[in-house]
Design an enzyme around this catalytic site. Structure first.
Site, PDB file in Angstrom:
ATOM      1  N   CYS A 116       3.836  -0.730   3.811  1.00  0.00           N
ATOM      2  CA  CYS A 116       4.053  -2.180   3.725  1.00  0.00           C
ATOM      3  C   CYS A 116       4.429  -2.752   5.089  1.00  0.00           C
ATOM      4  O   CYS A 116       4.002  -3.850   5.454  1.00  0.00           O
ATOM      5  CB  CYS A 116       5.158  -2.495   2.721  1.00  0.00           C
ATOM      6  SG  CYS A 116       4.827  -1.893   1.066  1.00  0.00           S
TER       7      CYS A 116
HETATM    8  C1  BEZ Z   1       4.797   2.207   1.460  1.00  0.00           C
HETATM    9  O1  BEZ Z   1       4.717   1.013   1.724  1.00  0.00           O
HETATM   10  O2  BEZ Z   1       4.734   3.045   2.339  1.00  0.00           O
HETATM   11  C2  BEZ Z   1       4.897   2.674   0.057  1.00  0.00           C
HETATM   12  C3  BEZ Z   1       5.523   1.878  -0.887  1.00  0.00           C
HETATM   13  C4  BEZ Z   1       5.668   2.347  -2.187  1.00  0.00           C
HETATM   14  C5  BEZ Z   1       5.163   3.599  -2.524  1.00  0.00           C
HETATM   15  C6  BEZ Z   1       4.492   4.358  -1.566  1.00  0.00           C
HETATM   16  C7  BEZ Z   1       4.364   3.913  -0.277  1.00  0.00           C
END
Ligand code: BEZ
Length: 219
Positions: A45
Site C-alpha cells: 500500500c
Molecule cells: C501490503 O500493503 O503490503 C499488504 C496489505 C495487506 C495484506 C498484505 C499486504
C-alpha cells in the site's frame, strides 16, 4: 446490491485527509478514480500511494480526480503519509478516505470476506463525468496495482466518449483504434473522412483521432 458497469456511482459523505467530502460534489465535472487499499502502514500500500502521488499530474492532465480509501481513521492516514513521503519520495497530494465504520467499503462492495473480513481488497472504480461507473477492477492484497494500466484504460474510455472509437487488445496510446460497431458506415464516413481499413465489415481500423496526422473525426 452489487455495483455494475453503467450504474450511477453511489454518493456518500466521508472524512478524508483533506476534510469532509461529498463524493459527487467533489467530483464535479471531472472523471474520478476511487480506489481502496487494505491497510495503512503496510508495504505494498505504501508503494501504491507513493506511485499515485508521483503520477498525479498524469491524472490531472486527463481531468481525473483520484481518491483513496481504507478502513483506518484519518489520524492513521496522516501519520502514514509521512512514511509515504519519506520512503517513496512523493508527498500525498490527493485525499484518502477514512472509513472505520466501513460505510463506503460496504456501499462499494470492497470487503470480500473470503479474502479478509476485516480489510478492504484493492478495488478500483473509474467514474465518468456523468457519475456512471465505467470500469471496476479487484486485486488481492498481495499484488500492487499497475497504475499505468489504469491511465491506459482512462485514455481508452475518453477516446470512446469523445470520438466513438474502441481500442483493441494491448492497445497503447498512439496505436490504431477501432470504429465502434454501433456506428453505420454512412456516419463513419462523416466522422472519419480520411476513411478506415475494413479488415472485416465489423472490424474497421482507423488512426487514433486525437493524434497529429490522424484522420479528422470525433468532436
Ligand atoms: C501490503 O500493503 O503490503 C499488504 C496489505 C495487506 C495484506 C498484505 C499486504
Amino acid at each position: 446490491m452489487a455495483i455494475r458497469l453503467g450504474d450511477t456511482a453511489p454518493d456518500f459523505t466521508a472524512e478524508t485527509t483533506e476534510g469532509t467530502i461529498n463524493f459527487h460534489e467533489w467530483l464535479g465535472d471531472s472523471w474520478g478514480v476511487l480506489f481502496s487499499h487494505p491497510k495503512d502502514f503496510t508495504p505494498v500500500c505504501t508503494t501504491e500511494l507513493g506511485e499515485c502521488a508521483r503520477i498525479k499530474p498524469e491524472f490531472d492532465r486527463r481531468n481525473v480526480k483520484i481518491i483513496g480509501l481504507s478502513v483506518d481513521p484519518v489520524d492513521s492516514h496522516k501519520g502514514w503519509a509521512k512514511d509515504i513521503e519519506e520512503t517513496q519520495g512523493a508527498a500525498l497530494n490527493f485525499p484518502v478516505i477514512a472509513d472505520p465504520d466501513r460505510k463506503i467499503a460496504n456501499l462499494y462492495d470492497m470487503i470480500h470476506p473470503n479474502a479478509s473480513d476485516t480489510f478492504t481488497v484493492r478495488s478500483v472504480y473509474i467514474i465518468g463525468p456523468d457519475k456512471k461507473v465505467k470500469l471496476m477492477l479487484t486485486y488481492p492484497a498481495s499484488t500492487g496495482r499497475n497504475f499505468n494500466e489504469i491511465l491506459r484504460v482512462i485514455d481508452s474510455l475518453q477516446l470512446t466518449a469523445n470520438y466513438s472509437v474502441a481500442t483493441p487488445a494491448n492497445w497503447n496510446d498512439g496505436d490504431d483504434v477501432i470504429i465502434v460497431p454501433s456506428m453505420s458506415d454512412e456516419e463513419a464516413k462523416e466522422k472519419f473522412p480520411a476513411g478506415w481499413k475494413p479488415v472485416k465489415p465489423y472490424l474497421r481500423v482507423t488512426p487514433q483521432p486525437n493524434k497529429k496526422g490522424a484522420a479528422p473525426g470525433g468532436q
